[in-house]
Design an enzyme around this catalytic site. Structure first.
Site, PDB file in Angstrom:
ATOM      1  N   HIS A  74      89.322  45.114   5.683  1.00  0.00           N
ATOM      2  CA  HIS A  74      89.673  45.391   7.074  1.00  0.00           C
ATOM      3  C   HIS A  74      91.168  45.187   7.272  1.00  0.00           C
ATOM      4  O   HIS A  74      91.727  44.192   6.826  1.00  0.00           O
ATOM      5  CB  HIS A  74      88.907  44.457   8.022  1.00  0.00           C
ATOM      6  N   ASP A 120      81.895  41.724  21.359  1.00  0.00           N
ATOM      7  CA  ASP A 120      83.296  42.011  21.061  1.00  0.00           C
ATOM      8  C   ASP A 120      83.777  43.207  21.854  1.00  0.00           C
ATOM      9  O   ASP A 120      84.893  43.209  22.380  1.00  0.00           O
ATOM     10  CB  ASP A 120      83.487  42.266  19.558  1.00  0.00           C
ATOM     11  N   ARG A 170      90.082  41.740  27.364  1.00  0.00           N
ATOM     12  CA  ARG A 170      91.355  41.226  26.814  1.00  0.00           C
ATOM     13  C   ARG A 170      92.464  42.256  26.989  1.00  0.00           C
ATOM     14  O   ARG A 170      93.614  41.912  27.285  1.00  0.00           O
ATOM     15  CB  ARG A 170      91.185  40.892  25.322  1.00  0.00           C
ATOM     16  N   SER A 203      87.107  38.469  16.777  1.00  0.00           N
ATOM     17  CA  SER A 203      86.786  39.867  17.042  1.00  0.00           C
ATOM     18  C   SER A 203      86.614  40.627  15.727  1.00  0.00           C
ATOM     19  O   SER A 203      85.604  41.304  15.500  1.00  0.00           O
ATOM     20  CB  SER A 203      87.925  40.469  17.886  1.00  0.00           C
ATOM     21  N   LYS A 209      82.610  41.607  13.652  1.00  0.00           N
ATOM     22  CA  LYS A 209      82.188  42.962  13.267  1.00  0.00           C
ATOM     23  C   LYS A 209      81.971  43.055  11.756  1.00  0.00           C
ATOM     24  O   LYS A 209      81.033  43.691  11.284  1.00  0.00           O
ATOM     25  CB  LYS A 209      83.250  43.986  13.714  1.00  0.00           C
TER      26      LYS A 209
HETATM   27  N1  URA Z   1      91.365  44.447  15.836  1.00  0.00           N
HETATM   28  C1  URA Z   1      90.166  44.015  16.294  1.00  0.00           C
HETATM   29  O1  URA Z   1      89.108  44.465  15.872  1.00  0.00           O
HETATM   30  N2  URA Z   1      90.164  43.044  17.239  1.00  0.00           N
HETATM   31  C2  URA Z   1      91.291  42.495  17.743  1.00  0.00           C
HETATM   32  O2  URA Z   1      91.208  41.621  18.576  1.00  0.00           O
HETATM   33  C3  URA Z   1      92.531  42.966  17.261  1.00  0.00           C
HETATM   34  C4  URA Z   1      92.532  43.949  16.287  1.00  0.00           C
END
Ligand code: URA
Length: 441
Positions: free
Chosen positions: A82, A161, A168, A183, A187
């Site tokens: 990621h 999220d 946010r 966050s 995932k």
């Molecule tokens: N990418 C994400 O998935 N979440 C964040 O808070 C920032 C970047």
């Protein structure tokens, strides 16, 4: 339990208990806690931060807010990578086949582009026929049969999220290390993989602008991964200028194929080899040095390209577009930006390049916007290159000429020049694994 008391506790710098975090995340996801209270708590977290235990609890609560994917039917260690976001970042297209061609198992869920950063799913859709939406059974059987698949992330993963990120975004609380870490990791953990490699980007095109905060974010995410039983490592990579030369969608596929063919820009190859090496390393077995060497070899002997063709075919894409990338969409209109005097390119603001590319049609300002797969920007010159007066150092591409003006305005002070070439350095700035930080630059 009262949300008011939880907000007050965090506002005063207290440590929240597992049950308190779970109560808030569940309540907000299901609507019993209103956005105004969640906003106040997010802001308190922004100011006060979170301990490691709180961050793990927050990640776990978010992870449990929705479905989790079960990949246990696929033999071996499933690995994912990621990135925290970049401009011109097409590494997934290169490293997924690299890793699979070396025997790794890549079950990858990727996102679409938003704002100044692009998304792998949009890029793959530049290949006619390529399916980024699959049923879970199809996804699992593709990974089983070919060692890799790259699909769009299902909305059901970590719905907390999705809701929290939207809040946010409008309350100026995105740039908080525990909130970004939870966050991202909620995932990744929900997607069912056994091992995770994190590419924490740093610089003008990234969330993290300096090495200290990038290391802190990487460290927090590695800690969450390891605490939840996933082998996790992180690289901090330079995003002070776009990665490679191409920023867009079809053009990034073209450039990724160049690297898979053993060529392409050296910075993109360097980052792809480093990340693919990490993915093989966390999959188990070999030393990090051997893993990197295997990854590089897969580019030089053509096995990664062969695997990419196999993946494209398995996901319904037309491989003739990989064999001849000039068939991929190209824009109708092109405008170059030329140098006013001789000099070295000393810096590029990657975020502005991403925003300008979006203005040309390559990206979307909000979820669901249509994109122009052929639009984008080519960096004719990279930082450190000499540019002659009158020579173009950047080229803009679009199918809608009216878009040039906005892009040119955004780019106005995106570039700096000088008489001396800046010192060049590796694009991989640091490496983290559990309890170990190596600064490489
Ligand atoms: N990418 C994400 O998935 N979440 C964040 O808070 C920032 C970047």
């Amino acid at each position: 339990m009262r949300v008011f008391d939880i907000i007050t506790k965090k506002k005063r710098g207290g440590e929240l208990m597992t049950e308190e975090i779970k109560f808030v995340v569940d309540g907000f996801t299901h609507g019993s806690i209103p956005p105004e209270q969640m906003s106040a708590l997010l802001m308190a977290i922004w100011f006060r931060g979170m301990t490691s235990a709180e961050t793990v609890d927050l990640t776990t609560a978010m992870l449990k807010s929705g479905e989790t994917v079960d990949l246990s039917e696929i033999p071996g260690k499933k690995v994912d990578k990621h990135s925290t976001g970049g401009v011109g970042d097409k590494t997934t297209l290169v490293l997924a086949p690299m890793v699979a061609s070396c025997g790794g198992t890549v079950a990858k869920m990727s996102g679409r582009g938003l704002g100044h950063t692009g998304g792998t799913i949009d890029k793959l859709e530049a290949i006619p026929g390529f399916r980024t939406e699959m049923t879970m059974a199809e996804f699992i059987s593709t990974v089983k049969n070919h060692g890799l698949a790259v699909v769009g992330q299902s909305a059901e993963l970590a719905p907390a999220d999705k809701k929290m990120y939207a809040l946010r975004d409008v309350t100026s609380t995105v740039d908080s290390i525990p909130l970004i870490a939870s966050s991202v990791m909620s995932k990744k953990l929900a997607s069912g993989v056994d091992a995770i490699v994190l590419d924490v980007t740093m610089g003008s095109g990234a969330f993290m602008k300096d090495i200290k905060s990038a290391v802190a974010l990487a460290d927090t995410m590695v800690e969450i991964g390891e605490a939840t039983g996933r082998r996790t490592t992180a690289l901090i990579t330079d995003m002070d200028e776009p990665l490679g030369r191409e920023v867009g969608n079809a053009s990034e596929v073209r450039e990724a194929v160049e690297v898979l063919n053993g060529g392409g820009p050296s910075d993109l190859r360097e980052v792809a080899v480093a990340l693919a090496g990490e993915m093989l390393y966390v999959s188990g077995g070999a030393s990090i040095e051997d893993c990197r060497a295997m990854a590089a070899q897969s580019l030089d002997d053509g096995s990664a390209l062969k695997k990419f063709r196999e993946m494209v075919a398995a996901q319904g894409g037309d491989v003739s577009y990989i064999d001849d990338t000039s068939k991929l969409p190209t824009a109708k209109y092109h405008v170059g930006v030329v140098a006013r005097e001789d000099g070295y390119l000393t810096s590029v603001n990657a975020e502005k390049i991403g925003l300008a590319s979006m203005a040309l049609g390559a990206g979307r300002a909000k979820v669901g916007d249509a994109i122009d797969l052929a639009a984008g920007i080519t960096m004719m010159k990279k930082v450190g290159d000499f540019v002659k007066k009158g020579e173009p150092y950047v080229m803009l591409h679009t199918n809608d000429q009216t878009r040039f003006k906005d892009a040119q305005i955004i780019l106005q002070d995106a570039f700096r020049g000088g008489d001396k070439a800046p010192t060049s350095h590796s694009k991989v700035l640091a490496r983290l694994e559990k309890d170990k930080l190596e600064k490489l630059v």
